[in-house]
Write a protein that holds these residues in place. Sequence first.
Motif, PDB file in Angstrom:
ATOM      1  N   SER A 175      48.048  41.878  44.176  1.00 46.78           N
ATOM      2  CA  SER A 175      47.594  40.871  43.216  1.00 46.78           C
ATOM      3  C   SER A 175      46.190  40.440  43.597  1.00 46.78           C
ATOM      4  O   SER A 175      45.810  40.476  44.772  1.00 46.78           O
ATOM      5  CB  SER A 175      48.541  39.667  43.195  1.00 46.78           C
ATOM      6  OG  SER A 175      48.608  39.083  44.485  1.00 46.78           O
ATOM      7  N   GLY A 176      45.424  40.052  42.584  1.00 51.35           N
ATOM      8  CA  GLY A 176      44.059  39.617  42.837  1.00 51.35           C
ATOM      9  C   GLY A 176      43.212  39.703  41.582  1.00 51.35           C
ATOM     10  O   GLY A 176      43.725  39.922  40.475  1.00 51.35           O
ATOM     11  N   ILE A 177      41.913  39.510  41.761  1.00 50.07           N
ATOM     12  CA  ILE A 177      40.976  39.537  40.646  1.00 50.07           C
ATOM     13  C   ILE A 177      40.570  40.975  40.369  1.00 50.07           C
ATOM     14  O   ILE A 177      40.163  41.700  41.274  1.00 50.07           O
ATOM     15  CB  ILE A 177      39.734  38.689  40.950  1.00 50.07           C
ATOM     16  CG1 ILE A 177      40.136  37.239  41.263  1.00 50.07           C
ATOM     17  CG2 ILE A 177      38.759  38.722  39.775  1.00 50.07           C
ATOM     18  CD1 ILE A 177      40.803  36.523  40.100  1.00 50.07           C
ATOM     19  N   TYR A 199      42.770  37.512  36.846  1.00 46.14           N
ATOM     20  CA  TYR A 199      43.754  37.628  37.932  1.00 46.14           C
ATOM     21  C   TYR A 199      44.961  38.400  37.419  1.00 46.14           C
ATOM     22  O   TYR A 199      45.496  38.117  36.338  1.00 46.14           O
ATOM     23  CB  TYR A 199      44.189  36.230  38.386  1.00 46.14           C
ATOM     24  CG  TYR A 199      45.269  36.252  39.447  1.00 46.14           C
ATOM     25  CD1 TYR A 199      44.948  36.393  40.790  1.00 46.14           C
ATOM     26  CD2 TYR A 199      46.616  36.152  39.086  1.00 46.14           C
ATOM     27  CE1 TYR A 199      45.938  36.425  41.760  1.00 46.14           C
ATOM     28  CE2 TYR A 199      47.613  36.186  40.057  1.00 46.14           C
ATOM     29  CZ  TYR A 199      47.263  36.323  41.383  1.00 46.14           C
ATOM     30  OH  TYR A 199      48.248  36.360  42.340  1.00 46.14           O
TER      31      TYR A 199
END
Length: 273
Positions: A175-177, A199
Motif C-alpha cells: 500500500s502507498g502512493i 493512495y
Amino acid sequence: MTAPRGTPGLRGASLALAGAVLAAGVGCTSTFEVPIDTPIQAKLDVTPFSRVHVVGFISGGAEDVDANMETVRLLRSQLRTKSRLRVIEADPLPLQQVARDQARGPATPGAAGPAPAASDVPSGMQFPEKILDEKDLEAYEPLFANAAYWKKIGEEFQQPLIVTGTVIFRPHQASGIVTQEREVYDQFGRRTVVPTRVYMERKGYILRPKLVFIDGRSGAVLYQESYREERLYPSQQNVPALSSFFEQMDAVLPSFLNTLSTTRVRGSRIMLK
C-alpha cells in the motif's frame, strides 16, 4: 584596445537568440527512420550439446500454482520452437526429496543419488515443511553443487545440457502512493491525460526464479542466473494466480532463451538529415 564585456542582460539575450536560431534550424531539418537489427550473443556455448533436459525445479509459495510443473512445461515449449537443441520429454525429477535423501547420507534406504560431501551440507540446516519464501530454499542449495548426482542423471539421458533451479511464486501485498493517469475533458470535449497521485492498497505476486545450467557430461554448473519479477494490481481487481505467473514468466523468457542461443533485437532510430 580591449572590447567591452557585455552585461548579463545582453549575454542572456544573445543566448536566447542562439537558441532560437538552433531551434529554427532543427525545425527545418527533415528526419528519416533507420532500421536497427542487432545480434545479442548467447551467454552460454551450447555447441557441445545436442539435447537439453529441463529436469524440474525446487519450488514453493502460492499453493494454487504448481510453479515446478508450470515452469517445466513453459521452458520446454519455448525450447522446442526457439532452440536447435532436442528437448527430452521425461517426468520432472522429485528434486526436493532427492535433496532430503542426499542430506541424510548414502546409507539411507531409498536415497536417490550420491550424497554430497559433508562440507556441502550446512551444519544444523533444517528442511522446512513447506517452502514459502526464498529463505526456505537455502537447505536445498547443496543439491545443485552435487556433480556426481548430475553426472549420473546425464549418463541416463545421453549427456544433455541440464536445466534446473528454484522457483518461488508467492502472494504479495503493498500500500502507498501511486501515480495514475486520469482522463480530463475540457468544455470543447478535448481529451487530455493528467498524472494523479493517489493512495492505493494493492495485491499481487512476486516471482523469483533461479535457473541453473549443468553440464550433463561432468555434472558441473556451467551458468546460473536469478530473476525477480513483481506484479501488483488494485485490491478490487481479481487476477488469477496462474495468469500473473505467466505474465511474469513472459518477462523472464527472453533472457532465458538468450542464454542458449543468439537473439536479435530489432527496432528503429530516428536520424536527422
